[in-house]
Design an enzyme around this catalytic site. Sequence first.
Site, PDB file in Angstrom:
ATOM      1  N   LYS A  27       0.824  -1.210   0.000  1.00 38.62           N
ATOM      2  CA  LYS A  27       0.000   0.000   0.000  1.00 38.62           C
ATOM      3  C   LYS A  27       0.862   1.266   0.000  1.00 38.62           C
ATOM      4  O   LYS A  27       0.585   2.215  -0.737  1.00 38.62           O
ATOM      5  CB  LYS A  27      -0.949  -0.007   1.194  1.00 38.62           C
ATOM      6  CG  LYS A  27      -1.960   1.142   1.155  1.00 38.62           C
ATOM      7  CD  LYS A  27      -3.141   0.924   2.062  1.00 38.62           C
ATOM      8  CE  LYS A  27      -2.804   1.037   3.526  1.00 38.62           C
ATOM      9  NZ  LYS A  27      -4.001   1.316   4.352  1.00 38.62           N
ATOM     10  N   SER A  28       1.895   1.275   0.820  1.00 42.66           N
ATOM     11  CA  SER A  28       2.760   2.457   0.886  1.00 42.66           C
ATOM     12  C   SER A  28       3.395   2.751  -0.471  1.00 42.66           C
ATOM     13  O   SER A  28       3.445   3.912  -0.917  1.00 42.66           O
ATOM     14  CB  SER A  28       3.863   2.250   1.931  1.00 42.66           C
ATOM     15  OG  SER A  28       3.329   2.122   3.219  1.00 42.66           O
ATOM     16  N   SER A 173       7.705   9.172  12.019  1.00 43.61           N
ATOM     17  CA  SER A 173       6.528   9.100  11.141  1.00 43.61           C
ATOM     18  C   SER A 173       6.957   9.216   9.697  1.00 43.61           C
ATOM     19  O   SER A 173       7.410  10.273   9.250  1.00 43.61           O
ATOM     20  CB  SER A 173       5.526  10.220  11.471  1.00 43.61           C
ATOM     21  OG  SER A 173       4.499  10.253  10.490  1.00 43.61           O
ATOM     22  N   ASP A 325       2.132  -0.918  11.873  1.00 47.99           N
ATOM     23  CA  ASP A 325       0.803  -1.352  11.444  1.00 47.99           C
ATOM     24  C   ASP A 325       0.521  -2.810  11.786  1.00 47.99           C
ATOM     25  O   ASP A 325      -0.630  -3.250  11.684  1.00 47.99           O
ATOM     26  CB  ASP A 325       0.643  -1.157   9.933  1.00 47.99           C
ATOM     27  CG  ASP A 325       0.488   0.301   9.552  1.00 47.99           C
ATOM     28  OD1 ASP A 325      -0.049   1.070  10.368  1.00 47.99           O
ATOM     29  OD2 ASP A 325       0.927   0.682   8.455  1.00 47.99           O
ATOM     30  N   LYS A 352      -3.998   5.853  14.993  1.00 53.83           N
ATOM     31  CA  LYS A 352      -4.229   5.195  13.709  1.00 53.83           C
ATOM     32  C   LYS A 352      -5.730   5.271  13.377  1.00 53.83           C
ATOM     33  O   LYS A 352      -6.447   6.105  13.920  1.00 53.83           O
ATOM     34  CB  LYS A 352      -3.729   3.746  13.774  1.00 53.83           C
ATOM     35  CG  LYS A 352      -2.206   3.642  13.811  1.00 53.83           C
ATOM     36  CD  LYS A 352      -1.606   4.022  12.477  1.00 53.83           C
ATOM     37  CE  LYS A 352      -0.123   3.807  12.409  1.00 53.83           C
ATOM     38  NZ  LYS A 352       0.425   4.145  11.074  1.00 53.83           N
ATOM     39  N   ARG A 356      -5.514   1.808  18.394  1.00 52.73           N
ATOM     40  CA  ARG A 356      -5.332   0.362  18.253  1.00 52.73           C
ATOM     41  C   ARG A 356      -4.886  -0.319  19.542  1.00 52.73           C
ATOM     42  O   ARG A 356      -5.044  -1.538  19.676  1.00 52.73           O
ATOM     43  CB  ARG A 356      -4.357   0.068  17.106  1.00 52.73           C
ATOM     44  CG  ARG A 356      -4.991   0.312  15.739  1.00 52.73           C
ATOM     45  CD  ARG A 356      -4.057   0.072  14.586  1.00 52.73           C
ATOM     46  NE  ARG A 356      -4.795   0.200  13.322  1.00 52.73           N
ATOM     47  CZ  ARG A 356      -4.221   0.387  12.144  1.00 52.73           C
ATOM     48  NH1 ARG A 356      -2.903   0.480  12.057  1.00 52.73           N
ATOM     49  NH2 ARG A 356      -4.962   0.493  11.044  1.00 52.73           N
ATOM     50  N   ARG A 401      -7.465  -3.185  10.072  1.00 53.86           N
ATOM     51  CA  ARG A 401      -6.488  -4.076  10.724  1.00 53.86           C
ATOM     52  C   ARG A 401      -7.061  -4.736  11.987  1.00 53.86           C
ATOM     53  O   ARG A 401      -6.688  -5.870  12.315  1.00 53.86           O
ATOM     54  CB  ARG A 401      -5.198  -3.325  11.007  1.00 53.86           C
ATOM     55  CG  ARG A 401      -4.552  -2.803   9.734  1.00 53.86           C
ATOM     56  CD  ARG A 401      -3.076  -2.533   9.876  1.00 53.86           C
ATOM     57  NE  ARG A 401      -2.588  -1.759   8.730  1.00 53.86           N
ATOM     58  CZ  ARG A 401      -2.310  -2.271   7.536  1.00 53.86           C
ATOM     59  NH1 ARG A 401      -2.455  -3.558   7.323  1.00 53.86           N
ATOM     60  NH2 ARG A 401      -1.889  -1.494   6.555  1.00 53.86           N
TER      61      ARG A 401
END
Length: 444
Positions: A27-28, A173, A325, A352, A356, A401
């Site tokens: 995805k990144s 980040s 993640d 997120k 999470r 997720r």
Amino acid sequence: MSHASPRPLEIAHTGPLAGRLTVPGDKSISHRALMLSALAVGESRIEGLLEGEDVLATAAAMRAMGADIVRGDDGIWTVNGVGVGGLLQPEQALDMGNSGTSTRLLMGLVSSHGITVTFTGDASLSARPMARVIEPLSTMGADITASPGGRLPLMVRGMNPAVPIRYTLPVASAQVKSAILLAGLNTPGITRVIEPVATRDHSERMLAGFGADLTVEETTEGRIISLAGEAELKPQQIVVPGDPSSAAFWVVAASIVPGSDIVVANVGLNPTRAGIFTALRLMGADITEENARTVGGEPVADLRVRHAALSAIEVPADLAPSMIDEYPVLFVAAACATGRTVARGAHELRVKESDRIAAMAAALGAIGVETEEFEDGLAIQGSGGAPLPGGGTIASLLDHRIAMSMTVAGLVSTRSVTIDDVSPVATSYPMFFQTLDELRKQAL
């Protein structure tokens, strides 16, 4: 891009997993491939692009700002870019759906262009703070008006020419780093980002691949990434490797479901992303890399994973940036290990798609797993390899997720686990449940 109607799921243990599978494109890398192709002059081709909702939001945004983006019947995407500095004023607000990556990176991209862009998103994205991106981009000259708390909807009035900055990341980040570098593409002079703690480096690798003048220096301050502005990007042929974040669900599932033996093909193993596999190996997971190779500057291999007895560990905090993640599914692995696993140093999990840490503490508690919540992580008491009690109903909180991680937990639960809404899984892994069905069938 409104959120789909809730889709509840009841998941139960039905035996081992077996077979060979592929996971969606990273995805990144997919986000960045679309953005940089749209800023190159000429036609780029992208193979293996993740076609989840988040990446499609990026594609729609780049189209709205002038890029010609087409998916061929063969699954290959072609992008004819507008050139750095050539972004057009979109006719309406850009709907980012649930994609924080799209939002933060595109905020950087438009900050150094003379256009005004409004960003909107779904309820989950609109609750996520953007202040950490707003601060450096405002320093570069962008005028950003956000909703209370630095949230969406927000408007970015780009500054052209923007002002190059030297910025030290206060929190590790990759999204903030990437936003600044993307803003720096159309900014005269040298934009520098200093990382005291290294984060995923897909932006640096891909910017260099597209021809940007970029250097990375290791210093006592940390990694210093320097980018010369007013860049001219050259079109590329890109092959996107399989997403390690998506692979992690199957690696954990095969590790904890007795009798499982699977191969996850074509997994990207960039060291800034592969911390989950390091952590699982420390716990005793049986993960073998086969057919190791390099694709488009990124290390790739096929991962063979067989069921193994896992032992609790203290997860090294320095792994956090390379597996941020993947903590939710690591917590599931820890729930099946022998002993008490402690994972700290993961403050980023609080901001997120959901909180999470709190979400996984509640979810695991609902199926009978004992946890202790910290501000920066969790401690999980493992079952010693015994099945989890199960039987609870899980709130996914619009977080893909959480939904996938608790699906994995259901595979080793005595009583079925109900997840209130698995529709968010489509944001990153549209074929997740079909793949699960196939792995179950191949084991029969």
